[in-house]
Design an enzyme around this catalytic site. Sequence first.
Site, PDB file in Angstrom:
ATOM      1  N   LYS A 128       2.909   0.193  -3.560  1.00  0.00           N
ATOM      2  CA  LYS A 128       3.983  -0.229  -2.650  1.00  0.00           C
ATOM      3  C   LYS A 128       4.381   0.962  -1.783  1.00  0.00           C
ATOM      4  O   LYS A 128       5.400   1.623  -2.005  1.00  0.00           O
ATOM      5  CB  LYS A 128       5.160  -0.767  -3.477  1.00  0.00           C
ATOM      6  N   GLU A 184      -3.453 -11.655   0.126  1.00  0.00           N
ATOM      7  CA  GLU A 184      -2.033 -11.969  -0.013  1.00  0.00           C
ATOM      8  C   GLU A 184      -1.384 -12.014   1.352  1.00  0.00           C
ATOM      9  O   GLU A 184      -2.067 -11.958   2.367  1.00  0.00           O
ATOM     10  CB  GLU A 184      -1.360 -10.945  -0.927  1.00  0.00           C
TER      11      GLU A 184
END
Length: 341
Positions: A184, A220
């Site tokens: 992230k 995604e």
Amino acid sequence: MAKKDIDWSNIGFSYIKTEKRYVANFKDGAWDEGGLTEDSNIVLNECACVLQYAQTIFEGLKAYTTVDGKIVTFRPDLNAERMIESAKRLEMPVLPKERFLDAIDQVVSANKDYVPPYGSGATLYIRPYMFGTNSVIGVKPASDYQFRVFATPVGPYFKGGAKPVVIRVSDFDRAAPHGTGHIKAGLNYAMSLHAIVTAHKDGYDENMYLDPGTRTKVEETGGANFIFVTKDKTIVTPKSDSILPSITRRSIMYVAEHYLGLHVEHREVPFTELKEFTEAGLCGTAAVISPVGKIVNGDEEICLPSGMDEMGPTIKELYDTLTGIQNGIIKAPEGWIREIK
Ligand code: PLP
Ligand code: COI
């Protein structure tokens, strides 16, 4: 202390400043003891590593008011672990798991009046992040870092709430093979900004990214993993080294198998398989579980049989079970819920 006067049921996913945030600094090879502050501003040198070379990572989790009035966070230990993986990949110092958990507890506890009430549809979004603070002009990691956590009350990530979204296959990639898609890092999101702005301009809610190596497999979106449902109610979620390992997705897989008795497959998903699925959804902390109604790839349109009006039945069951666990209506697996005192 009283809850803030906020129209909880009508807030969107945007920043509302709360009272306290947590700050800790890393210098000379060690973290200081850290603590809460009211100052929401950060002053940095013009050459700070984060500003020049985007050395920044973050996490996202939520605090909930349960049906019996407790304030809880959901699996914060997994955010702590993922942040450690992100830090290692960007040559940043590791913040020990217990320090991370304590910082989250302190921020939620200090901002209890901003935790939306049970049943309002809103939650307190918590954003831990870390960045390189000292000046760096040659390309190298910083030596000094700041870790911060702030919280902000939020409503649904997508405007329509539980209404199915329309997504399109992006012409851009958000990650590279052997890159940073699995962590992230702020840089992954900078990469996706042009793609999301153009998708919105063209009338789509989100982008579907394909695998950057072959562009034949589903990965995604810019901020959520996918779940798909087959005709026989198997839950399928894409597997790839460049997808962020969503905590919501991992929780859904467990819930599907152990609470709902469904078969679960975590595997590669060729784009050509999408027309076989009966339901699709996006899952993540911000997205919770948002149903997908239509997927557009150039001239091709894949309309999910669950339609454009409401969640399909299996996605709804998953949604109700997951949010039931988060809201204290359904008993959680051991260790998933952390109560904030
Ligand atoms: N994928 C991306 C790219 C994300 O930014 C997020 C959000 O955190 C997710 C997936 C969902 O992950 P999680 O369920 O841990 O919030
Ligand atoms: C989250 O769900 O926590 C994220 O970081 C995704 C982002 C789109 C807000």
